[in-house]
Scaffold this motif. Structure first.
Motif, PDB file in Angstrom:
ATOM      1  N   ILE A  23      32.430  32.612  20.795  1.00 33.94           N
ATOM      2  CA  ILE A  23      33.012  31.311  20.458  1.00 33.94           C
ATOM      3  C   ILE A  23      33.300  30.525  21.734  1.00 33.94           C
ATOM      4  O   ILE A  23      33.074  29.312  21.802  1.00 33.94           O
ATOM      5  N   ASP A  24      33.768  31.221  22.767  1.00 38.89           N
ATOM      6  CA  ASP A  24      34.058  30.549  24.036  1.00 38.89           C
ATOM      7  C   ASP A  24      32.804  29.900  24.621  1.00 38.89           C
ATOM      8  O   ASP A  24      32.866  28.800  25.186  1.00 38.89           O
ATOM      9  N   GLN A  25      31.660  30.579  24.510  1.00 36.63           N
ATOM     10  CA  GLN A  25      30.409  29.996  25.006  1.00 36.63           C
ATOM     11  C   GLN A  25      30.148  28.643  24.359  1.00 36.63           C
ATOM     12  O   GLN A  25      29.741  27.686  25.031  1.00 36.63           O
ATOM     13  N   LEU A  26      30.372  28.568  23.056  1.00 38.10           N
ATOM     14  CA  LEU A  26      30.132  27.313  22.346  1.00 38.10           C
ATOM     15  C   LEU A  26      31.209  26.279  22.651  1.00 38.10           C
ATOM     16  O   LEU A  26      30.912  25.088  22.796  1.00 38.10           O
ATOM     17  N   GLN A  47      31.515  41.306  34.293  1.00 40.76           N
ATOM     18  CA  GLN A  47      30.688  42.418  33.834  1.00 40.76           C
ATOM     19  C   GLN A  47      30.292  42.265  32.366  1.00 40.76           C
ATOM     20  O   GLN A  47      29.378  42.935  31.892  1.00 40.76           O
ATOM     21  N   LEU A  48      30.984  41.384  31.658  1.00 43.54           N
ATOM     22  CA  LEU A  48      30.741  41.216  30.226  1.00 43.54           C
ATOM     23  C   LEU A  48      30.274  39.816  29.852  1.00 43.54           C
ATOM     24  O   LEU A  48      29.701  39.625  28.777  1.00 43.54           O
ATOM     25  N   SER A  49      30.519  38.858  30.721  1.00 41.58           N
ATOM     26  CA  SER A  49      30.388  37.458  30.327  1.00 41.58           C
ATOM     27  C   SER A  49      29.523  36.663  31.292  1.00 41.58           C
ATOM     28  O   SER A  49      29.638  36.799  32.515  1.00 41.58           O
ATOM     29  N   SER A  50      28.688  35.790  30.728  1.00 38.49           N
ATOM     30  CA  SER A  50      27.883  34.876  31.543  1.00 38.49           C
ATOM     31  C   SER A  50      28.645  33.599  31.875  1.00 38.49           C
ATOM     32  O   SER A  50      28.151  32.751  32.614  1.00 38.49           O
ATOM     33  N   ILE A  51      29.850  33.442  31.324  1.00 34.72           N
ATOM     34  CA  ILE A  51      30.626  32.220  31.545  1.00 34.72           C
ATOM     35  C   ILE A  51      31.888  32.486  32.355  1.00 34.72           C
ATOM     36  O   ILE A  51      32.802  31.657  32.380  1.00 34.72           O
ATOM     37  N   ALA A  52      31.946  33.640  33.018  1.00 31.47           N
ATOM     38  CA  ALA A  52      33.164  34.007  33.756  1.00 31.47           C
ATOM     39  C   ALA A  52      33.545  32.942  34.783  1.00 31.47           C
ATOM     40  O   ALA A  52      34.730  32.604  34.928  1.00 31.47           O
ATOM     41  N   ASP A  53      32.568  32.403  35.490  1.00 36.04           N
ATOM     42  CA  ASP A  53      32.871  31.373  36.486  1.00 36.04           C
ATOM     43  C   ASP A  53      33.377  30.096  35.826  1.00 36.04           C
ATOM     44  O   ASP A  53      34.260  29.414  36.353  1.00 36.04           O
ATOM     45  N   GLN A  54      32.826  29.771  34.661  1.00 35.09           N
ATOM     46  CA  GLN A  54      33.190  28.525  33.987  1.00 35.09           C
ATOM     47  C   GLN A  54      34.609  28.545  33.426  1.00 35.09           C
ATOM     48  O   GLN A  54      35.230  27.492  33.288  1.00 35.09           O
ATOM     49  N   VAL A  55      35.110  29.731  33.087  1.00 40.21           N
ATOM     50  CA  VAL A  55      36.443  29.790  32.475  1.00 40.21           C
ATOM     51  C   VAL A  55      37.541  30.099  33.491  1.00 40.21           C
ATOM     52  O   VAL A  55      38.702  30.270  33.108  1.00 40.21           O
ATOM     53  N   LYS A  56      37.185  30.164  34.766  1.00 43.96           N
ATOM     54  CA  LYS A  56      38.211  30.408  35.780  1.00 43.96           C
ATOM     55  C   LYS A  56      39.302  29.346  35.680  1.00 43.96           C
ATOM     56  O   LYS A  56      39.023  28.154  35.594  1.00 43.96           O
ATOM     57  N   ILE A 113      26.792  26.360  15.121  1.00 41.07           N
ATOM     58  CA  ILE A 113      27.117  25.310  16.095  1.00 41.07           C
ATOM     59  C   ILE A 113      27.585  24.040  15.388  1.00 41.07           C
ATOM     60  O   ILE A 113      28.615  23.451  15.745  1.00 41.07           O
ATOM     61  N   THR A 114      26.840  23.605  14.379  1.00 45.21           N
ATOM     62  CA  THR A 114      27.199  22.351  13.704  1.00 45.21           C
ATOM     63  C   THR A 114      28.492  22.497  12.909  1.00 45.21           C
ATOM     64  O   THR A 114      29.311  21.569  12.872  1.00 45.21           O
ATOM     65  N   GLU A 115      28.697  23.655  12.288  1.00 41.82           N
ATOM     66  CA  GLU A 115      29.927  23.850  11.516  1.00 41.82           C
ATOM     67  C   GLU A 115      31.148  23.928  12.430  1.00 41.82           C
ATOM     68  O   GLU A 115      32.211  23.386  12.107  1.00 41.82           O
ATOM     69  N   LEU A 116      31.006  24.601  13.575  1.00 41.00           N
ATOM     70  CA  LEU A 116      32.117  24.653  14.525  1.00 41.00           C
ATOM     71  C   LEU A 116      32.400  23.261  15.080  1.00 41.00           C
ATOM     72  O   LEU A 116      33.562  22.866  15.238  1.00 41.00           O
ATOM     73  N   ALA A 243      23.243  37.765  23.702  1.00 36.08           N
ATOM     74  CA  ALA A 243      23.746  38.475  22.527  1.00 36.08           C
ATOM     75  C   ALA A 243      24.450  37.583  21.511  1.00 36.08           C
ATOM     76  O   ALA A 243      24.557  37.943  20.340  1.00 36.08           O
ATOM     77  N   CYS A 244      24.926  36.421  21.935  1.00 37.65           N
ATOM     78  CA  CYS A 244      25.646  35.544  21.016  1.00 37.65           C
ATOM     79  C   CYS A 244      24.717  34.610  20.245  1.00 37.65           C
ATOM     80  O   CYS A 244      25.185  33.832  19.408  1.00 37.65           O
ATOM     81  N   GLY A 245      23.417  34.665  20.526  1.00 37.67           N
ATOM     82  CA  GLY A 245      22.521  33.698  19.909  1.00 37.67           C
ATOM     83  C   GLY A 245      22.687  32.356  20.605  1.00 37.67           C
ATOM     84  O   GLY A 245      23.217  32.267  21.697  1.00 37.67           O
ATOM     85  N   GLY A 246      22.250  31.308  19.989  1.00 35.91           N
ATOM     86  CA  GLY A 246      22.446  29.984  20.559  1.00 35.91           C
ATOM     87  C   GLY A 246      21.483  29.658  21.681  1.00 35.91           C
ATOM     88  O   GLY A 246      20.496  30.361  21.915  1.00 35.91           O
TER      89      GLY A 246
END
Length: 265
Positions: A23-26, A47-56, A113-116, A243-246
């Motif tokens: 959900i955070d990715q979206l 180690q788990l997330s591709s958005i770690a830098d973005q959520v700092k 994506i559209t529903e969220l 893994a999250c799709g999208g």
């Protein structure tokens, strides 16, 4: 009367707390950062997330009710694996809790994506992202074509885990122009014996941040694999993003197709 702040002039929830990495990715693509009150702790872990830098700089939570209460959000976004006890308790305390499903296909990803986006009252932005996802996928499918002799691929994650039929990993391999070796398996893992006996054309391994060699690659050095011919060329999947799709999963499928040579122009 004084001027209204930017937050006061915007519609939709302004203090959003998410308890799920996908959900955070979206969220990061759909709303301004200052509307995100807290993200899942996993999202901040490189180690788990591709958005770690973005959520700092954004506070994290571990999905516990007492944490959520301390943040006092106006919207709580839960994943499908959030415990019913936690969600129910928060709802009884008056918090708005919405459960967002995880997509099992690219078409489901567009729908999520559209529903969220509608839930967050940013519908046009959601439509834009979903339409771009659909267009990128259609272009990839055009390049891959509909070859009757698609190569087989074994998706080999740590400890031998593998996506079976109907999962987003299975759809990712199909989008990249390959047949999933595990599509007919009833169990979500591949053994060393499976690899030796089936000899897939490709082995798909997920690169791990900060790790030069994955567990799966180490397994391929097992003596039983030495001297085996034709057990597959290794393809490296971009780490963490698929893994999250999208949109990230479509980009990962495109990269796999490039490595495998299944795209044609």
């Amino acid at each position: 009367m004084g001027q209204l702040s930017a937050a006061e002039t915007r519609s939709g929830p302004q203090r959003i707390l998410s308890m799920n990495l996908c959900i955070d990715q979206l969220l990061l693509q759909l709303v301004d950062r200052d509307r995100i009150l807290s993200v899942a702790a996993d999202s901040a872990d490189p180690q788990l997330s591709s958005i770690a830098d973005q959520v700092k700089g954004i506070p994290v939570n571990h999905g516990r009710a007492e944490e959520v209460i301390s943040f006092n959000p106006d919207l709580v976004l839960a994943g499908p694996f959030t415990t019913p006890h936690t969600a129910g308790l928060l709802q009884r305390l008056g918090y708005r809790v919405e459960t967002i499903p995880l997509p099992r296909s690219f078409s489901e990803a567009s729908k999520v994506i559209t529903e969220l986006a509608d839930l967050l009252e940013v519908g046009p932005r959601g439509l834009e992202i979903a339409r771009q996802l659909d267009a990128d996928l259609a272009e990839l499918q055009r390049q891959v074509g509909n070859r009757p002799d698609r190569p087989t691929a074994a998706f080999f994650e740590p400890n031998g885990f593998t996506p079976t039929a109907g999962t987003i990993g299975d759809r990712l391999l199909s989008a990249a122009g390959m047949e999933n070796l595990a599509a007919d398996l009833e169990r979500p893992y591949l053994s060393l014996e499976d690899l030796i006996s089936s000899r897939p054309d490709f082995l798909v391994l997920q690169a791990q941040p900060g790790v030069s060699r994955s567990q799966a690659e180490a397994l391929l050095e097992h003596p039983a694999m030495q001297g085996m011919e034709g057990y597959g060329r290794i393809l490296k999947l971009p780490p963490l993003a698929w893994a999250c799709g999208g949109p990230e999963a479509v980009a990962a499928a495109r990269e796999l197709a490039r490595q495998a040579g299944t795209v044609s122009r």
